[in-house]
Design an enzyme around this catalytic site. Structure first.
Site, PDB file in Angstrom:
ATOM      1  N   ASP A  20       1.635   1.548  -2.177  1.00 31.21           N
ATOM      2  CA  ASP A  20       2.799   1.935  -1.365  1.00 31.21           C
ATOM      3  C   ASP A  20       3.103   3.428  -1.422  1.00 31.21           C
ATOM      4  O   ASP A  20       4.243   3.847  -1.243  1.00 31.21           O
ATOM      5  CB  ASP A  20       4.070   1.159  -1.794  1.00 31.21           C
ATOM      6  CG  ASP A  20       3.859  -0.335  -1.751  1.00 31.21           C
ATOM      7  OD1 ASP A  20       3.169  -0.792  -0.830  1.00 31.21           O
ATOM      8  OD2 ASP A  20       4.361  -1.021  -2.654  1.00 31.21           O
ATOM      9  N   LYS A  25      -0.160   5.812   1.988  1.00 29.79           N
ATOM     10  CA  LYS A  25      -1.548   6.136   2.385  1.00 29.79           C
ATOM     11  C   LYS A  25      -1.778   5.921   3.876  1.00 29.79           C
ATOM     12  O   LYS A  25      -2.564   6.624   4.488  1.00 29.79           O
ATOM     13  CB  LYS A  25      -2.550   5.266   1.604  1.00 29.79           C
ATOM     14  CG  LYS A  25      -2.539   5.508   0.113  1.00 29.79           C
ATOM     15  CD  LYS A  25      -3.527   4.613  -0.599  1.00 29.79           C
ATOM     16  CE  LYS A  25      -3.174   3.150  -0.585  1.00 29.79           C
ATOM     17  NZ  LYS A  25      -1.958   2.785  -1.323  1.00 29.79           N
ATOM     18  N   GLY A  49      -0.208  -3.109   2.863  1.00 29.37           N
ATOM     19  CA  GLY A  49       0.697  -2.953   3.993  1.00 29.37           C
ATOM     20  C   GLY A  49       0.790  -1.490   4.330  1.00 29.37           C
ATOM     21  O   GLY A  49       1.445  -0.732   3.636  1.00 29.37           O
ATOM     22  N   HIS A  50       0.055  -1.071   5.334  1.00 33.51           N
ATOM     23  CA  HIS A  50       0.055   0.342   5.697  1.00 33.51           C
ATOM     24  C   HIS A  50       0.914   0.545   6.943  1.00 33.51           C
ATOM     25  O   HIS A  50       0.596   0.043   8.011  1.00 33.51           O
ATOM     26  CB  HIS A  50      -1.382   0.823   5.931  1.00 33.51           C
ATOM     27  CG  HIS A  50      -2.174   0.872   4.655  1.00 33.51           C
ATOM     28  ND1 HIS A  50      -3.534   1.003   4.621  1.00 33.51           N
ATOM     29  CD2 HIS A  50      -1.785   0.811   3.370  1.00 33.51           C
ATOM     30  CE1 HIS A  50      -3.935   1.024   3.360  1.00 33.51           C
ATOM     31  NE2 HIS A  50      -2.892   0.900   2.589  1.00 33.51           N
ATOM     32  N   THR A  73       1.110 -11.189  -3.907  1.00 37.86           N
ATOM     33  CA  THR A  73       1.557 -11.246  -2.514  1.00 37.86           C
ATOM     34  C   THR A  73       1.316 -12.637  -1.904  1.00 37.86           C
ATOM     35  O   THR A  73       1.569 -12.836  -0.716  1.00 37.86           O
ATOM     36  CB  THR A  73       0.823 -10.189  -1.672  1.00 37.86           C
ATOM     37  OG1 THR A  73      -0.581 -10.435  -1.776  1.00 37.86           O
ATOM     38  CG2 THR A  73       1.116  -8.781  -2.159  1.00 37.86           C
ATOM     39  N   GLN A  78      -3.876  -0.636  -2.065  1.00 42.23           N
ATOM     40  CA  GLN A  78      -3.191  -0.728  -3.358  1.00 42.23           C
ATOM     41  C   GLN A  78      -3.228   0.642  -4.063  1.00 42.23           C
ATOM     42  O   GLN A  78      -3.259   1.652  -3.403  1.00 42.23           O
ATOM     43  CB  GLN A  78      -3.804  -1.830  -4.238  1.00 42.23           C
ATOM     44  CG  GLN A  78      -3.470  -3.250  -3.768  1.00 42.23           C
ATOM     45  CD  GLN A  78      -4.312  -3.725  -2.605  1.00 42.23           C
ATOM     46  OE1 GLN A  78      -5.522  -3.610  -2.626  1.00 42.23           O
ATOM     47  NE2 GLN A  78      -3.677  -4.283  -1.607  1.00 42.23           N
ATOM     48  N   ARG A 132       9.712  -7.594  -0.307  1.00 41.44           N
ATOM     49  CA  ARG A 132      10.383  -7.556  -1.617  1.00 41.44           C
ATOM     50  C   ARG A 132      10.916  -6.149  -1.911  1.00 41.44           C
ATOM     51  O   ARG A 132      10.256  -5.155  -1.594  1.00 41.44           O
ATOM     52  CB  ARG A 132       9.387  -7.928  -2.733  1.00 41.44           C
ATOM     53  CG  ARG A 132       8.985  -9.375  -2.720  1.00 41.44           C
ATOM     54  CD  ARG A 132       7.995  -9.672  -3.820  1.00 41.44           C
ATOM     55  NE  ARG A 132       6.687  -9.053  -3.584  1.00 41.44           N
ATOM     56  CZ  ARG A 132       5.669  -9.112  -4.431  1.00 41.44           C
ATOM     57  NH1 ARG A 132       5.808  -9.738  -5.578  1.00 41.44           N
ATOM     58  NH2 ARG A 132       4.511  -8.565  -4.142  1.00 41.44           N
ATOM     59  N   ASP A 146      11.239  14.232   1.060  1.00 40.02           N
ATOM     60  CA  ASP A 146      12.603  14.329   1.579  1.00 40.02           C
ATOM     61  C   ASP A 146      13.563  13.321   0.949  1.00 40.02           C
ATOM     62  O   ASP A 146      14.768  13.506   1.008  1.00 40.02           O
ATOM     63  CB  ASP A 146      12.580  14.143   3.114  1.00 40.02           C
ATOM     64  CG  ASP A 146      11.874  12.858   3.510  1.00 40.02           C
ATOM     65  OD1 ASP A 146      10.706  12.691   3.117  1.00 40.02           O
ATOM     66  OD2 ASP A 146      12.499  12.012   4.182  1.00 40.02           O
TER      67      ASP A 146
HETATM   68  P1  IMP Z   1      -2.253  -9.565  -5.203  1.00 40.09           P
HETATM   69  O1  IMP Z   1      -2.999  -8.371  -4.771  1.00 40.09           O
HETATM   70  O2  IMP Z   1      -1.598 -10.321  -4.073  1.00 40.09           O
HETATM   71  O3  IMP Z   1      -3.075 -10.461  -6.090  1.00 40.09           O
HETATM   72  O4  IMP Z   1      -1.011  -9.078  -6.123  1.00 40.09           O
HETATM   73  C1  IMP Z   1      -1.215  -8.519  -7.414  1.00 40.09           C
HETATM   74  C2  IMP Z   1      -0.209  -7.405  -7.685  1.00 40.09           C
HETATM   75  O5  IMP Z   1      -0.511  -6.294  -6.855  1.00 40.09           O
HETATM   76  C3  IMP Z   1       1.239  -7.772  -7.386  1.00 40.09           C
HETATM   77  O6  IMP Z   1       2.088  -7.105  -8.308  1.00 40.09           O
HETATM   78  C4  IMP Z   1       1.459  -7.204  -5.993  1.00 40.09           C
HETATM   79  O7  IMP Z   1       2.817  -6.922  -5.745  1.00 40.09           O
HETATM   80  C5  IMP Z   1       0.627  -5.939  -6.084  1.00 40.09           C
HETATM   81  N1  IMP Z   1       0.142  -5.482  -4.777  1.00 40.09           N
HETATM   82  C6  IMP Z   1      -0.890  -5.976  -4.061  1.00 40.09           C
HETATM   83  N2  IMP Z   1      -1.058  -5.274  -2.929  1.00 40.09           N
HETATM   84  C7  IMP Z   1      -0.153  -4.295  -2.946  1.00 40.09           C
HETATM   85  C8  IMP Z   1       0.153  -3.210  -2.062  1.00 40.09           C
HETATM   86  O8  IMP Z   1      -0.475  -2.988  -1.022  1.00 40.09           O
HETATM   87  N3  IMP Z   1       1.194  -2.405  -2.434  1.00 40.09           N
HETATM   88  C9  IMP Z   1       1.874  -2.589  -3.584  1.00 40.09           C
HETATM   89  N4  IMP Z   1       1.638  -3.582  -4.449  1.00 40.09           N
HETATM   90  C10 IMP Z   1       0.633  -4.425  -4.127  1.00 40.09           C
END
Ligand code: IMP
Length: 445
Positions: A16, A19, A43-44, A132, A227, A306, A336
């Site tokens: 997050d 990117k 989630g981009h 997720t 990630q 979340r 900012d």
């Molecule tokens: P998973 O990738 O769904 O298995 O989640 C494993 C951990 O990675 C959890 O804490 C998620 O919240 C975190 N996570 C997975 N993808 C993202 C992302 O794109 N941004 C932030 N946290 C992520």
């Protein structure tokens, strides 16, 4: 024989970092954008002229006309999530067909992956990761267990039928025995997957061959990390991590481009820090300041909605991230969001049991004992929103960035001062790094 320029964009924190916007801005100078790890857990968010695009699986490069976008072999692909995203992009007028390619070696996420993940997250005795819920972990488990389904096999009806029948038998038994889950219907699953396979088919190629061919033809490639470093399966805050190699090393495994072909690694970090899901977070803010940052920074998950945990920038973590990834340049986002603060604490070192340490602990026990040593930087208390020249930033904001550089050994090359493409500044020297510098993409291919 490599000829084109290659850059990896990697998240330096827990994901997050913004990117999506950075890949979107920089992709102007690249011919190909490739995702190498993760799945639709990413989630981009990209905002172009006020229009918001949230991409979970498809590389952000798809939003630039004329570029090739690649989903590499290191990604786990939910074909329904993929087609949903493709169709929504088509609906928004984005040219996807003929520009987007999916690796024949990528792994497929199936419904039992989600079923097992959901049941396991809430099972007694299991560490709750706060995933997720997309089935990412179980899909990678099957990949490493050599019992996964690859995209190339999704396209083979006989293989697909027998794979689903066998896997369902096994997974239903396991899920019933461990979690008392209701069994999934293999015939129905086969019908649905064989149908969606036909929609995916036109996108499927050998993407390793495509990428290497592009490089040899002199085209430049940007690798879009998903990630972040601290969510990497090996280098992150295990077990509170995702199940893939989010760090720069994952880019070569996850695409089939050789390590010797990588030119530059760019780390993306927020001017502060956030994390979503469970696990250690040394600089987390536990008072109302956390709510202020969350509100100002709109820190809510792009995939799950979340609320994100918020904290101060963590320099030991960024130093670690620079080391693991080979980062030579930072892109600092959401500058900012700090605009109104009178002072900004910055974590400069960790103490464990009262002793300063330069290493990042591997065990969660030591993480819990981390005491952050903070230095308070003066806030600039004036708006930086939309500033696009470094020397127009308030002096205190410049000092903040220079302090980050001095403490981490990597340079700040770019700063984001708002969500839109245009709210971005390039620092001197960086344009020459991100491919062909000021070269605009002259002729869309
Ligand atoms: P998973 O990738 O769904 O298995 O989640 C494993 C951990 O990675 C959890 O804490 C998620 O919240 C975190 N996570 C997975 N993808 C993202 C992302 O794109 N941004 C932030 N946290 C992520």
């Amino acid at each position: 024989m490599k000829k084109g320029n290659t850059t990896i964009i990697v998240g330096a924190q827990w994901g997050d970092e913004g990117k999506g916007k950075i890949v979107d801005v920089l992709s102007e100078n690249y011919d190909v954008v490739a995702r190498y790890a993760g799945g639709h857990n990413a989630g981009h968010t990209v905002i172009i002229k006020g229009k918001k695009f949230v991409l979970q699986l498809i590389p952000c490069g798809v939003l630039r006309e004329g570029r090739k976008s690649v989903i590499g072999n290191g990604v786990v692909l939910d074909p329904f999530a993929f087609m949903k995203e493709v169709n929504s992009l088509r609906g928004m007028g984005v040219k996807v067909d003929g520009h987007l390619f999916v690796s024949n070696r990528a792994q497929v996420i199936l419904p039992y992956h989600r079923m097992i993940e959901l049941a396991a997250e809430n099972a007694p005795g299991r560490v709750k990761i706060g995933t997720t819920s997309r089935g990412i972990g179980p899909a990678y488990e099957d990949k490493m267990g050599r019992r996964g389904l690859r995209v190339v096999d999704l396209l083979n009806k006989d293989l697909l039928r027998s794979h689903i029948a066998n896997a369902c038998r096994e997974k239903n038994m396991i899920a019933h025995a461990l979690f008392n889950s209701e069994p999934l219907d293999a015939d129905k699953m086969f019908e649905e997957y064989s149908e969606v396979a036909e929609q995916v088919r036109p996108f499927v190629v050998d993407t390793a061959a495509l990428l290497n061919k592009s490089l040899n033809a002199g085209e430049s490639i940007m690798f879009e990390g998903a990630q972040g470093t601290m969510l990497d399966i090996d280098h992150g805050t295990y077990p509170f991590v995702t199940s893939s190699s989010a760090t720069s090393g994952g880019a070569v495994i996850g695409t089939g481009v050789a390590p010797t072909a990588i030119d530059t690694v760019i780390g993306v970090t927020k001017a502060y820090c956030t994390r979503v899901g469970g696990g250690p977070f040394p600089t987390e803010i536990h008072d109302e300041m956390g709510d202020i940052l969350r509100k100002r920074g709109n820190e809510f998950g792009a995939v799950t909605g979340r609320p994100r945990r918020c904290g101060w920038v963590d320099l030991p973590l960024l130093r670690y991230s620079a080391m693991i990834n080979g980062i030579s340049w930072w892109v600092v986002t959401k500058m900012d969001i700090l605009d109104e603060l009178a002072e900004i604490p910055v974590c400069v070192a960790y103490k464990i049991n009262g002793k300063k340490t330069s290493e990042i602990p591997a065990d969660s026990g030591s993480y819990d004992k981390i005491e952050c040593v903070y230095e308070k930087m003066p806030g600039w208390m004036t708006s930086t929103e939309g500033i696009t020249e470094f020397d127009q930033l308030p002096a205190k904001a410049q000092s903040y960035l220079k302090f980050m550089e001095k403490e981490t050994g990597a340079k700040v090359g770019m700063v984001s001062t708002g969500p839109d493409r245009d709210q971005t500044m390039f620092v001197e020297g960086f344009k020459a790094v991100v491919g062909q510098a000021d070269k605009k993409h002259a002729s869309p291919k």
